[in-house]
Design a protein around this motif. Structure first.
Motif, short mmCIF file in Angstrom:
data_model
loop_
_atom_site.label_atom_id
_atom_site.label_comp_id
_atom_site.label_asym_id
_atom_site.label_seq_id
_atom_site.Cartn_x
_atom_site.Cartn_y
_atom_site.Cartn_z
N ARG A 1 93.11 -50.91 1.37
CA ARG A 1 94.00 -49.80 1.76
C ARG A 1 95.11 -50.32 2.68
NH1 ARG A 1 92.74 -44.54 0.79
NH2 ARG A 1 94.01 -42.94 1.82
N GLY B 1 99.04 -50.41 1.72
CA GLY B 1 99.92 -49.66 2.61
C GLY B 1 100.97 -50.51 3.30
N ASP C 1 89.47 -43.46 6.10
CA ASP C 1 90.77 -43.57 5.42
C ASP C 1 91.88 -42.95 6.26
OD1 ASP C 1 89.66 -44.86 3.27
OD2 ASP C 1 89.66 -43.12 1.94
N ASP D 1 95.18 -44.89 7.45
CA ASP D 1 96.51 -44.37 7.12
C ASP D 1 97.35 -44.16 8.37
OD1 ASP D 1 95.81 -44.42 4.46
OD2 ASP D 1 95.35 -42.27 4.34
N GLU E 1 100.83 -45.97 9.18
CA GLU E 1 101.99 -45.15 9.54
C GLU E 1 102.66 -45.66 10.82
OE1 GLU E 1 102.61 -40.77 11.56
OE2 GLU E 1 101.02 -40.97 10.05
#
Length: 375
Positions: free
Chosen positions: A262, A266, A360, A364, A368
């Motif tokens: 992830r 990302g 998650d 995230d 960000e």
């Protein structure tokens, strides 16, 4: 606050510790220690695994078994933890540091041969972030130059090079089960032994120089002092804590890979834009998601990134200060050739939170905020 690390916990640890206590054998080499050893042997294919009180002690055991003596030279990268060098410095060896590859942060296998002298005894590759070194080349050099290989696979459990477990290529390998590792017993490690001829000597040194292990197997009627040694046995309560995680090793590994992937997805756009670099995994390597790091432009940018993330309740950290730049590194070692990448790359690297159970939504949020910093 999102912590950098949370030690793995599966829920059965306390139950197994109670079992160890109820067995009334909580010292070393109890039921759970044997289970851990057998699990490692089955998973890696090594001839013998011996649980130890730390990866540091596993490396010290390896140095003793390799008969490292004062005046010997040992080749390793400077980008590693102090234990990699300490194990050999304690035996009186001179540490010879060579540069790393900037893509994997592992020892540059092409620079090993030029660091070899008539005093060189062994090579110590370090599998950084659970990504294997170029072991075919390293083993070929070692065989041709009659050198031993001791793998520092502290971060390498569940990872492979060309399908073979890290820690099983060299004469000896060392795992870590420190609280920051993928599987933990608080403090702990394991020595991996490739050749059966070394097993008895390893057991004797690990058991304070006695043949106590043979005695408990019923092979002799009493045990006695056979050689030099020390106490490298962890409590069976620690081993019980670890076994709860080894039973779930695949599930823990898959969960960490979920987080790693992830992050990687990302951060892809920032990497393509040239704002950061992300980990490189060679085609022949299967990694274990031990860490996810990004590389900034330089140390100033990295420091600002770490501060920015902390202000946003994210704990990220840099990693090793290269050993050759430390007072002990200058005292006990020397850097062979040019430090082209070791210092430069180490000053750019930031490790992001990665642990079993990281959500998650948390990943995230971290992605960000990294984007926000680079915006």
């Amino acid at each position: 606050m999102i912590r950098f690390n949370v030690p793995p916990y599966t829920g059965k640890e306390m139950e197994y510790i109670k079992q160890a206590v109820d067995n009334m054998k909580i010292c070393g080499d109890g039921e759970f220690t044997k289970k851990d050893n057998e699990w490692i042997e089955a998973k890696t294919g090594t001839a013998k695994a011996l649980l130890t009180t730390s990866c540091t002690h596993a490396l010290e055991l390896a140095a003793l078994l390799a008969d490292i003596k004062p005046g010997d030279e040992v080749i390793m990268p400077a980008y590693t933890f102090v234990s990699t060098a300490d194990a050999f410095v304690l035996r009186g060896a001179k540490v010879v540091f060579v540069d790393i590859r900037p893509d994997t942060m592992n020892i540059d296998e092409k620079l090993i041969e030029e660091a070899i002298t008539d005093k060189t005894k062994c090579v110590v590759p370090v599998h950084y972030a659970g990504v294997g070194c170029e072991m075919d080349t390293i083993m070929e050099i070692a065989k041709r130059r009659n050198l031993m290989v001791i793998e520092d696979a502290a971060q390498g459990i569940m990872a492979t090079y060309k399908g073979k477990a890290l820690g099983t290529f060299g004469d000896f390998g060392a795992f870590s089960f420190h609280e920051t590792k993928n599987y933990s017993m608080g403090e702990g490690g394991a020595l991996l032994i490739r050749d059966e001829a070394h097993i008895l000597d390893a057991e004797i040194i690990r058991e304070k120089g006695t043949n106590r292990s043979q005695f408990f197997r019923g092979q002799i009627d009493k045990y006695t002092w056979m050689n030099y040694g020390s106490s490298y046995l962890p409590s069976d309560m620690n081993a019980a804590y670890l076994y709860a995680q080894l039973e779930m090793a695949d599930a823990i590994n898959e969960d960490r890979l979920r987080v790693w992937n992830r992050y990687n997805e990302g951060m892809k756009d920032l990497a393509l834009e040239g704002k950061i670099e992300v980990p490189f995994i060679p085609e022949e390597c299967t990694h274990n998601a031990h860490m996810f790091y990004i590389k900034s432009r330089d140390i100033e940018e990295r420091s600002k990134l770490i501060d920015f993330l902390k202000k946003n309740d994210i704990l990220s950290v840099f990693h090793y200060v290269p050993l050759h730049s430390a007072p002990a590194g200058r005292k006990f070692g020397r850097f062979n050739g040019e430090d082209k990448f070791t210092t430069k790359e180490s000053e750019r690297l930031t490790r992001l939170p990665l642990y079993y159970g990281l959500k998650d939504t948390q990943v995230d949020y971290i992605i960000e905020k990294v984007h926000e910093f680079y915006k």
